[in-house]
Write a protein that holds these residues in place. Structure first.
Motif, mmCIF file in Angstrom:
data_model
loop_
_atom_site.group_PDB
_atom_site.id
_atom_site.type_symbol
_atom_site.label_atom_id
_atom_site.label_comp_id
_atom_site.label_asym_id
_atom_site.label_seq_id
_atom_site.Cartn_x
_atom_site.Cartn_y
_atom_site.Cartn_z
ATOM 1 N N LEU A 1 14.171 -5.453 13.388
ATOM 2 C CA LEU A 1 12.863 -4.493 12.835
ATOM 3 C C LEU A 1 12.518 -3.352 13.048
ATOM 4 O O LEU A 1 12.061 -3.087 11.545
ATOM 5 C CB LEU A 1 10.868 -6.379 14.128
ATOM 6 N N ILE A 2 12.727 -2.548 14.374
ATOM 7 C CA ILE A 2 12.433 -1.270 12.990
ATOM 8 C C ILE A 2 13.704 -0.543 12.906
ATOM 9 O O ILE A 2 12.691 0.479 11.268
ATOM 10 C CB ILE A 2 12.522 -0.625 14.612
ATOM 11 N N SER A 3 14.410 -1.112 12.035
ATOM 12 C CA SER A 3 15.519 -0.844 11.093
ATOM 13 C C SER A 3 14.875 -0.907 9.742
ATOM 14 O O SER A 3 15.464 -0.423 8.724
ATOM 15 C CB SER A 3 16.587 -1.114 11.701
ATOM 16 N N PHE A 4 14.476 -2.241 10.276
ATOM 17 C CA PHE A 4 14.355 -3.114 9.330
ATOM 18 C C PHE A 4 13.071 -3.132 7.875
ATOM 19 O O PHE A 4 13.290 -1.704 7.437
ATOM 20 C CB PHE A 4 13.920 -4.549 9.091
ATOM 21 N N VAL A 5 12.251 -1.648 9.036
ATOM 22 C CA VAL A 5 11.262 -0.833 8.393
ATOM 23 C C VAL A 5 11.530 0.650 7.676
ATOM 24 O O VAL A 5 11.016 0.499 6.989
ATOM 25 C CB VAL A 5 9.901 -0.836 9.814
ATOM 26 N N LYS A 6 12.782 0.913 8.378
ATOM 27 C CA LYS A 6 12.918 2.213 8.255
ATOM 28 C C LYS A 6 13.670 2.350 6.831
ATOM 29 O O LYS A 6 13.204 2.718 5.841
ATOM 30 C CB LYS A 6 13.978 2.847 9.232
ATOM 31 N N ARG A 7 14.584 1.014 6.934
ATOM 32 C CA ARG A 7 15.363 0.482 5.715
ATOM 33 C C ARG A 7 14.036 0.054 4.244
ATOM 34 O O ARG A 7 14.234 0.520 3.177
ATOM 35 C CB ARG A 7 15.786 -0.575 5.603
ATOM 36 N N LYS B 1 10.064 6.666 0.715
ATOM 37 C CA LYS B 1 8.760 6.790 1.372
ATOM 38 C C LYS B 1 9.605 7.468 2.794
ATOM 39 O O LYS B 1 8.394 7.785 4.002
ATOM 40 C CB LYS B 1 7.749 6.071 1.408
ATOM 41 N N GLU B 2 10.991 7.432 3.205
ATOM 42 C CA GLU B 2 11.388 7.449 4.323
ATOM 43 C C GLU B 2 10.765 8.768 4.924
ATOM 44 O O GLU B 2 10.779 8.896 6.575
ATOM 45 C CB GLU B 2 12.721 7.546 4.001
ATOM 46 N N ASN B 3 10.190 9.794 4.271
ATOM 47 C CA ASN B 3 9.525 11.424 4.981
ATOM 48 C C ASN B 3 8.122 10.284 5.779
ATOM 49 O O ASN B 3 7.755 11.760 6.728
ATOM 50 C CB ASN B 3 9.417 12.290 3.201
ATOM 51 N N LEU B 4 7.592 9.985 5.334
ATOM 52 C CA LEU B 4 6.223 8.830 6.255
ATOM 53 C C LEU B 4 7.112 7.992 7.482
ATOM 54 O O LEU B 4 6.317 7.833 8.152
ATOM 55 C CB LEU B 4 5.449 7.949 5.541
ATOM 56 N N TYR B 5 8.381 8.453 7.426
ATOM 57 C CA TYR B 5 9.061 6.983 8.571
ATOM 58 C C TYR B 5 8.668 7.288 9.860
ATOM 59 O O TYR B 5 9.969 9.001 10.217
ATOM 60 C CB TYR B 5 10.241 6.850 8.761
ATOM 61 N N ASN B 6 8.447 7.248 10.610
ATOM 62 C CA ASN B 6 8.104 7.942 12.208
ATOM 63 C C ASN B 6 8.681 7.358 13.132
ATOM 64 O O ASN B 6 7.967 5.934 14.051
ATOM 65 C CB ASN B 6 6.939 8.844 12.856
ATOM 66 N N GLU B 7 9.717 7.066 13.752
ATOM 67 C CA GLU B 7 10.831 6.293 14.140
ATOM 68 C C GLU B 7 9.516 5.583 16.040
ATOM 69 O O GLU B 7 8.872 4.104 16.157
ATOM 70 C CB GLU B 7 11.447 6.150 15.631
ATOM 71 N N ASN B 8 8.914 6.315 16.731
ATOM 72 C CA ASN B 8 8.077 6.707 18.051
ATOM 73 C C ASN B 8 6.975 5.709 17.089
ATOM 74 O O ASN B 8 6.256 4.457 18.178
ATOM 75 C CB ASN B 8 7.936 8.129 18.486
ATOM 76 N N ASN C 1 0.636 -0.901 -0.104
ATOM 77 C CA ASN C 1 -0.007 0.138 -0.569
ATOM 78 C C ASN C 1 0.522 1.523 0.074
ATOM 79 O O ASN C 1 1.808 1.164 0.951
ATOM 80 C CB ASN C 1 -0.864 -0.252 1.201
ATOM 81 N N SER C 2 0.373 2.329 -0.480
ATOM 82 C CA SER C 2 1.482 3.623 -0.678
ATOM 83 C C SER C 2 1.764 4.007 0.013
ATOM 84 O O SER C 2 1.778 4.955 0.325
ATOM 85 C CB SER C 2 0.859 4.492 -2.474
ATOM 86 N N LYS C 3 0.240 4.481 0.850
ATOM 87 C CA LYS C 3 0.006 5.273 2.342
ATOM 88 C C LYS C 3 0.917 4.545 3.351
ATOM 89 O O LYS C 3 0.735 5.992 4.036
ATOM 90 C CB LYS C 3 -1.308 5.082 2.657
ATOM 91 N N TYR C 4 1.746 3.419 3.686
ATOM 92 C CA TYR C 4 1.971 3.064 4.835
ATOM 93 C C TYR C 4 0.946 3.557 6.211
ATOM 94 O O TYR C 4 1.091 4.357 6.740
ATOM 95 C CB TYR C 4 3.109 3.837 5.072
ATOM 96 N N THR C 5 0.714 2.283 6.375
ATOM 97 C CA THR C 5 0.018 2.868 7.985
ATOM 98 C C THR C 5 0.972 2.320 9.497
ATOM 99 O O THR C 5 0.698 0.834 9.903
ATOM 100 C CB THR C 5 -1.490 2.588 7.810
ATOM 101 N N PHE C 6 1.085 2.625 10.109
ATOM 102 C CA PHE C 6 1.620 2.217 11.991
ATOM 103 C C PHE C 6 0.517 2.909 12.651
ATOM 104 O O PHE C 6 1.430 2.742 13.696
ATOM 105 C CB PHE C 6 3.348 2.672 12.014
ATOM 106 N N SER C 7 -0.447 3.280 12.539
ATOM 107 C CA SER C 7 -0.918 3.355 14.016
ATOM 108 C C SER C 7 -2.841 3.410 14.006
ATOM 109 O O SER C 7 -2.999 3.573 13.046
ATOM 110 C CB SER C 7 -0.808 5.043 14.003
ATOM 111 N N GLY C 8 -3.392 4.358 14.615
ATOM 112 C CA GLY C 8 -4.464 4.260 15.006
ATOM 113 C C GLY C 8 -5.475 2.539 15.943
ATOM 114 O O GLY C 8 -6.400 2.780 16.616
ATOM 115 N N HIS C 9 -4.354 2.140 15.953
ATOM 116 C CA HIS C 9 -4.639 1.001 17.107
ATOM 117 C C HIS C 9 -4.701 1.882 18.946
ATOM 118 O O HIS C 9 -5.041 0.943 19.569
ATOM 119 C CB HIS C 9 -4.099 0.389 16.945
ATOM 120 N N GLU C 10 -4.370 2.662 19.047
ATOM 121 C CA GLU C 10 -3.892 2.998 20.368
ATOM 122 C C GLU C 10 -3.297 2.619 21.190
ATOM 123 O O GLU C 10 -3.346 2.456 22.864
ATOM 124 C CB GLU C 10 -5.473 3.864 21.049
ATOM 125 N N SER C 11 -2.553 1.306 20.756
ATOM 126 C CA SER C 11 -1.158 0.467 21.117
ATOM 127 C C SER C 11 -2.121 -0.281 21.873
ATOM 128 O O SER C 11 -1.719 -1.396 23.042
ATOM 129 C CB SER C 11 -0.909 1.951 22.342
#
Length: 292
Positions: A129-135, A142-149, A5-15
C-alpha cells in the motif's frame, strides 16, 4: 474518475484513529463556540492534549466542516435535539460517515485505498500500500510531497480505523468509529517460510450490507450535477467505496430502479451499462427516506 485533491494530506491525526464519540464531541464543541487552540480545550473535549488535534482533524476529514462553518450534514446527523443519529449508533449512519470520509478527500489516503488500490489487489500488506501511494503521487507529478514515514503512519491509522484488533488489550481497542462495518480483516498468520508480513484483505464477502439510500446519496454527490446519465465506471467506483462486487452494484442499481422508478432507471443495453436520472433528486430527501 481519478480526481484528487491537489494538496495530498497524510497527517494531522496524531496517529489516532477516529474514536466513536469524537465527531459528536467535536460538533458540540464547535457549536458551543469553543476554540481548539484554547488551553481549556482538553477539559471541554474530555480528551488528552494531543487528542484535541486529532478530534479537530477527523471532524474536518469527515467533511463535517470547512475552515469557517459547519456543513449541513453535521447538523442533520449530530444535533442533540434534531439530529437523526447524534451518537452514530445506526449502521446506515456508519456507512454514510465512511462515504463522507472518502468523498471529502481531506484525508487523501482513503479514496486512493478504497477506489484505486482495491482495483489492483484484494489481499495486501502495508508495504504494498505504501508503494502504491508513492507510485500514485509520482504519476501525478507530486513525488516531492511524498514522505514515507508520514504515509506509513497514515496507513497504520487507516488499518486501525477499519480492522478488528487481533490481540485486543481492552474495550478501548474496539472503540473506533468505522470498525463495525467490517470492511478490512487481517489474514491468519501463515507458516514462517513465507515473507512473514502481516497480510490484510478487503472483506468483500463478510462485510455489512450498505443501505440503499446511502448508496444513492453517494451517487448523487459523486455525479456531476448537470449529468442525467452516470457511466458504469462511476457506478463501479462508488461501489468500490462500499467494497461491493460488480454483481452487488448491479443488484443495488436494479433495486434502486424499482424503488425510485419515477426518478431513475438502470439499463444494460448492448453491453453499455448506465444509470439514467429521469428527474432531479435531492440528496437530503433521499436520507430523509432512510431516517424516517
Amino acid at each position: 474518475m481519478e480526481t484528487y485533491n491537489s494538496k495530498y494530506t497524510f497527517s494531522g491525526h496524531e496517529s489516532f484513529p477516529c474514536k466513536t464519540l469524537w465527531l459528536k464531541k467535536g460538533y458540540d464543541f464547535i457549536k458551543a463556540g469553543k476554540d481548539f487552540n484554547a488551553a481549556t480545550a482538553v477539559v471541554d473535549l474530555g480528551v488528552g492534549k494531543n487528542m484535541v488535534s486529532a478530534v479537530r482533524y477527523w471532524y474536518k476529514a469527515f467533511g463535517l466542516s470547512d475552515e469557517s462553518e459547519t456543513a449541513w450534514i453535521a447538523d442533520y446527523i449530530l444535533d442533540t435535539q434534531t439530529g437523526k443519529d447524534p451518537y452514530l449508533e445506526d449502521l446506515g449512519t456508519l456507512w454514510l460517515m465512511h462515504f463522507l470520509l472518502i468523498h471529502s478527500e481531506e484525508a487523501s489516503l482513503y479514496r486512493m485505498f478504497f477506489v484505486d488500490f482495491q482495483k489492483e489487489r484484494r489481499l495486501f500488506d502495508r508495504e504494498q500500500l505504501i508503494s502504491f501511494v508513492k507510485r500514485k503521487m509520482k504519476s501525478a507529478g507530486k513525488e516531492n510531497l511524498y514522505n514515507e514515514n508520514t504515509v506509513r503512519k497514515d496507513v497504520g491509522v487507516l488499518l486501525l480505523n477499519y480492522c478488528l484488533p487481533r490481540n485486543p488489550q481492552s474495550n478501548e481497542d474496539f472503540s473506533t468509529l468505522l470498525m463495525d462495518l467490517d470492511l478490512l480483516r487481517q489474514s491468519e498468520k501463515k507458516d514462517k517460510s513465507e515473507d512473514n508480513k502481516d497480510k490484510y484483505f478487503f472483506n468483500i464477502e463478510g462485510k455489512k450490507q450498505v443501505t440503499p439510500e446511502v448508496f444513492l446519496f453517494a451517487l448523487l454527490l459523486t455525479k456531476e450535477d448537470a449529468d442525467n446519465s452516470v457511466s458504469y465506471d462511476t457506478l463501479r467506483d462508488v461501489g468500490l467505496i462500499f467494497c461491493m462486487t460488480d454483481l452487488e452494484v448491479i443488484d443495488m442499481l436494479n433495486l434502486l430502479s424499482e424503488t425510485y422508478s419515477d426518478s431513475l432507471s438502470y439499463s444494460d443495453v448492448a453491453g453499455i451499462r448506465q444509470l439514467q436520472f429521469i428527474k432531479q433528486m435531492d440528496a437530503k430527501q433521499v436520507l430523509e427516506k432512510y431516517y424516517e
